[in-house]
Structure formats: C-alpha cells, structure tokens
Motif scaffolding. Structure first.
Motif, PDB file in Angstrom:
ATOM      1  N   GLN A  53      -3.991   5.602   1.086  1.00 26.81           N
ATOM      2  CA  GLN A  53      -3.501   5.284  -0.253  1.00 26.81           C
ATOM      3  C   GLN A  53      -3.116   3.814  -0.379  1.00 26.81           C
ATOM      4  O   GLN A  53      -3.407   3.168  -1.385  1.00 26.81           O
ATOM      5  CB  GLN A  53      -2.298   6.176  -0.575  1.00 26.81           C
ATOM      6  CG  GLN A  53      -2.618   7.658  -0.665  1.00 26.81           C
ATOM      7  CD  GLN A  53      -1.369   8.513  -0.778  1.00 26.81           C
ATOM      8  OE1 GLN A  53      -0.312   8.034  -1.169  1.00 26.81           O
ATOM      9  NE2 GLN A  53      -1.486   9.786  -0.417  1.00 26.81           N
ATOM     10  N   LYS A  57      -4.920   1.099  -2.767  1.00 22.68           N
ATOM     11  CA  LYS A  57      -4.086   0.355  -3.718  1.00 22.68           C
ATOM     12  C   LYS A  57      -4.291  -1.148  -3.561  1.00 22.68           C
ATOM     13  O   LYS A  57      -4.377  -1.895  -4.554  1.00 22.68           O
ATOM     14  CB  LYS A  57      -2.617   0.701  -3.470  1.00 22.68           C
ATOM     15  CG  LYS A  57      -1.628   0.052  -4.432  1.00 22.68           C
ATOM     16  CD  LYS A  57      -1.668   0.684  -5.801  1.00 22.68           C
ATOM     17  CE  LYS A  57      -0.558   0.138  -6.690  1.00 22.68           C
ATOM     18  NZ  LYS A  57      -0.588   0.748  -8.031  1.00 22.68           N
ATOM     19  N   ARG A  60      -7.589  -2.112  -5.096  1.00 24.62           N
ATOM     20  CA  ARG A  60      -7.496  -2.117  -6.551  1.00 24.62           C
ATOM     21  C   ARG A  60      -6.820  -3.394  -7.045  1.00 24.62           C
ATOM     22  O   ARG A  60      -7.184  -3.946  -8.084  1.00 24.62           O
ATOM     23  CB  ARG A  60      -6.696  -0.910  -7.025  1.00 24.62           C
ATOM     24  CG  ARG A  60      -7.412   0.431  -6.891  1.00 24.62           C
ATOM     25  CD  ARG A  60      -6.500   1.565  -7.252  1.00 24.62           C
ATOM     26  NE  ARG A  60      -5.941   1.428  -8.591  1.00 24.62           N
ATOM     27  CZ  ARG A  60      -4.979   2.202  -9.088  1.00 24.62           C
ATOM     28  NH1 ARG A  60      -4.468   3.160  -8.338  1.00 24.62           N
ATOM     29  NH2 ARG A  60      -4.541   2.018 -10.310  1.00 24.62           N
ATOM     30  N   ALA A  61      -5.830  -3.863  -6.296  1.00 23.99           N
ATOM     31  CA  ALA A  61      -5.070  -5.038  -6.722  1.00 23.99           C
ATOM     32  C   ALA A  61      -5.901  -6.313  -6.639  1.00 23.99           C
ATOM     33  O   ALA A  61      -5.824  -7.180  -7.514  1.00 23.99           O
ATOM     34  CB  ALA A  61      -3.804  -5.173  -5.873  1.00 23.99           C
ATOM     35  N   ASP A 369      -8.576   4.115 -10.497  1.00 21.23           N
ATOM     36  CA  ASP A 369      -8.086   4.909  -9.377  1.00 21.23           C
ATOM     37  C   ASP A 369      -9.236   5.653  -8.704  1.00 21.23           C
ATOM     38  O   ASP A 369      -9.378   5.635  -7.475  1.00 21.23           O
ATOM     39  CB  ASP A 369      -7.025   5.898  -9.856  1.00 21.23           C
ATOM     40  CG  ASP A 369      -6.496   6.762  -8.727  1.00 21.23           C
ATOM     41  OD1 ASP A 369      -5.963   6.198  -7.764  1.00 21.23           O
ATOM     42  OD2 ASP A 369      -6.631   7.994  -8.809  1.00 21.23           O
TER      43      ASP A 369
END
Length: 414
Positions: A53, A57, A60-61, A369
């Motif tokens: 996770q 994350k 994605r950032a 996501d």
C-alpha cells in the motif's frame, strides 16, 4: 559485515533479482497465512500488505509531477536543425510506436485479461458514449495545470507539459537546463521509490494472493503471455514490414542482427539509455552515416517506445476488463494515440512505462487508486515484461535508423 551486505542487496542490488525474491516471499506468505491465522489469530498477509500500500501510494504521488517535468524537459531541449532524413526516422519511430499500441488493443480484445484488484469500481462510472468520452477528454485537456497535478488528471498534465515544452524551446539555455535539472531530480526520486519495489511487490503479492487465492496467478500468467506475445509480434512482423517499406528487400537479416546484438544486451540491462553505446557501436559496424545515427539513436531512446506503448495499452485494458467496462471503438482509437504519447514520455528508469498507466486509465474514468494497483501488477510481472519491453525499444532504435540510412544509400546509388 553480513548486515551491511544484506542492506546493500536489499536496496542497491540487482533489481530483477530483488523483485523475484520479493515475489517468491510474497507467494510463501500467502501460502502459510491461513495456517498462521488459524493458529495464532494473526493475519500476516494483511500486515505485510501495508508495504504494498505504501509503495502504491508513493507511485501515485510521484507519477503526475514526473510526467509534467519529463515531457516538458524533453520538448524544451529538443535540438533543431538536424539532417533532413531525421524526419523520416522520427516518422518511423512514431509510426512504429502507434502501430504497436494499435496491435496491443486488438490482441487485448481478442484475448481479454483480468487481474485481481484490491478495490473494484462500479462499471457505470465509465463513459457510456462517444460524446462523453470526447467531452471528458476536452475538459481534462483544458483543466488548470495545478489542479491537474493535484488531482492526478494525467490528460491535463500531459497537455500542459507539451504546451510549456514547446513554448520553452525559445527560452534561454539556462532556463532549458533548469527544466532539465528538475526532470532529473524527479527521476532521481522515482529511482529511489523503485528501489523499494521488491518490498512493494512482496506486500502486494502476499495480500492479493491471500485474499484472492492462487487462482489470481492465472490472470497474471495470461497477462504476461499477451504482453510478450504482442511485443514479439511487433518485433518480427510489424517492424520488418516497416523496414521493407524503406529498403525494399528482405528485412529479416537486419532485424535479426539488431535483435541479436542490441536486443539481447538491452534485455539484461533493462535500460534503453544504458544501451545507447551498444547501438552506436552496432550502427558503426553497419557503416551507417555517423551524423545521422549519433542523433537518431539517443533520440530513439527517448521517443521510440513501442514496447512501452504495448505495456501501457495491455495493462490499461486489463483494468478495463477487470472492472467490466465496455470499450467503444473510438475509445480504443483514443487509447492507441494516448498510449503512443505516453510511451514517448516514458521515464528512462526500469519500469518507467508503468508510471504512465494512470494517464491511459483516465480515458475510461478509472480512478488513480485502481490505476496505481495496475502499476503494482506491472512490477509483479516486470521481471520478464520490462526486459522484453526494453529489448524491443532499444533494438528498434538502431533498426529504424539503419533502414532510413540504407534507403538514402539506395536512392543515391540509383
């Protein structure tokens, strides 16, 4: 000493080996998790899944800002005034990349793949008509640039990066260098994040297979077959046809030479940029025009990305299939174009094309996501996928350069 060696291997060793170990350990955790949970009432897979996770994350950032600076820097620093036959090479680069994306769309529709995702969305969120697709595309293009970055509107990010990149071609050299330095700084951050890919893959595999069962591996296997099969078809069918269009004789001796001497090396280095010296040495042995290949091959390492276009297309359509969405013809055409543009901006680091999947997914209204989870899937199968992708990309650089040089020679001798 042993501890320092372990730390060096975990974070600086060979990425392929580390990801393979992470994948195997994740599989083992998924296998033993039911027994541990039953005996100790402790969900080991869920706890190590936090690593996956965090990795997703982080991806994605960094993805929106990476695309913004990478594409802008590439366009701003693009050299002008090259030889006239550079146009023909660029046409081959872009045409080959687009055809690869189009073939990937066709193959993905003939052999639809699905993968296990931790989060599923309602298929009704997808655009239901051609008008909705085009309207959403236009609205995303004209979005505020800061809003596009903050909300991961990748179409808007790409539009602004292209516009600013073209405008900055007229800026001072210091300004161009500053933009290039920012792009390199972001790439360094990406390399740092990707160095943690083995831990991310470990968490993703453990949590996904524990939750979905080992049957999820079947989806990964089919996805890998579709990816590599499409890349091989491009390398040995599409590329030879394009080369024949130029040289008007049997293209396969040249194709085999490029695959053997460039593709094999790129397969193991997994970097088009690192393979540039190999391609230049091969071009010299083929007696190509030095003024041409000295520019064309480094340029090809940036914009000639058929393998990346295939990866982006196949993984995007796998997400679409998993979510049960329909793909109208116009959306498939738009995906081919967007995947081609995405591929041309692919990062030079290992797995760089995976970071551009959210941009293509945004065409279908898929959340970032779910798109980030597809990036994780890409890393899971990346041991073979990324190596094959790089081999196709890099060998095609010297292949298309040679084809145009040979065509020029043929015309001069006619």
């Amino acid at each position: 000493m042993n501890t320092s060696r372990l730390v060096h291997f975990l974070f600086q060793g060979n990425l392929v080996k580390r990801i393979a170990i992470g994948l195997i350990l994740g599989l083992l955790v998924a296998l033993v998790n039911p027994s541990i949970q039953q005996t100790l009432d402790f969900n080991l897979a869920s706890n190590v899944g936090v690593l996956g996770q965090v990795f997703v994350k982080a991806l994605r950032a960094v993805a929106p800002i990476l695309i913004f600076f990478l594409v802008m820097a590439a366009l701003a620093n693009k050299k002008v005034g090259s030889k006239s036959n550079m146009k023909e090479i660029i046409v081959l680069y872009l045409l080959g990349t687009f055809l690869a994306a189009a073939i990937a769309v066709i193959v993905s529709m003939l052999f639809p793949s699905e993968v296990a995702l931790a989060v599923k969305e309602d298929a009704s969120a997808a655009p239901q008509s051609v008008g909705e697709v085009l309207l959403a595309l236009v609205l995303n293009v004209v979005d505020n640039p800061l809003n596009a970055i903050f909300k991961a509107n990748f179409i808007g990010v790409l539009a602004w990066s292209i516009g600013l990149g073209l405008a900055l071609r007229h800026a001072s050299e210091n300004t161009k260098q500053t933009v290039a330095d920012f792009a390199e700084a972001i790439s360094a951050i990406v390399r740092l994040i990707i160095s943690f890919a083995p831990l991310g893959v470990f968490g993703l595999v453990a949590e996904t297979l524990s939750d979905k069962g080992l049957s999820a591996l079947g989806g990964y296997a089919q996805l890998l077959v579709v990816l590599i099969g499409t890349m091989l078809f491009t390398a040995f069918v599409i590329n030879p046809l394009l080369v024949y269009w130029k040289i008007r004789r049997n293209p396969y001796p040249l194709v085999w030479t490029c695959v053997r001497e460039s593709g094999v090396t790129a397969f193991f280095t997994r970097s088009s940029a690192a393979n540039i010296p190999v391609n230049i040495a091969l071009a010299k042995r083929l007696n190509l025009d030095e003024e041409t290949y000295s520019v064309a091959i480094p340029l090809g390492a940036t914009i000639n990305m058929a393998g990346a276009a295939i990866t982006i297309t196949v993984l995007t359509l796998a997400a679409v299939n998993t979510l049960g969405m329909e793909v109208p013809f116009i959306s498939a055409v738009l995906l081919s174009v967007v995947a081609s543009l995405c591929a041309c901006g692919a990062s030079g680091v290992a797995g760089g094309s995976l970071l551009l999947i959210p941009l293509a997914c945004s065409l279908f209204g898929i959340s970032d996501d779910v798109a980030a989870q597809m990036i994780g899937v890409g890393f899971i199968i990346g041991i073979l996928q990324d190596s094959t992708e790089t081999a196709l990309n890099s060998s095609t650089d010297v292949l298309f350069t040679a084809a145009v040089c040979m065509e020029e020679e043929r015309k001069n001798n006619a």
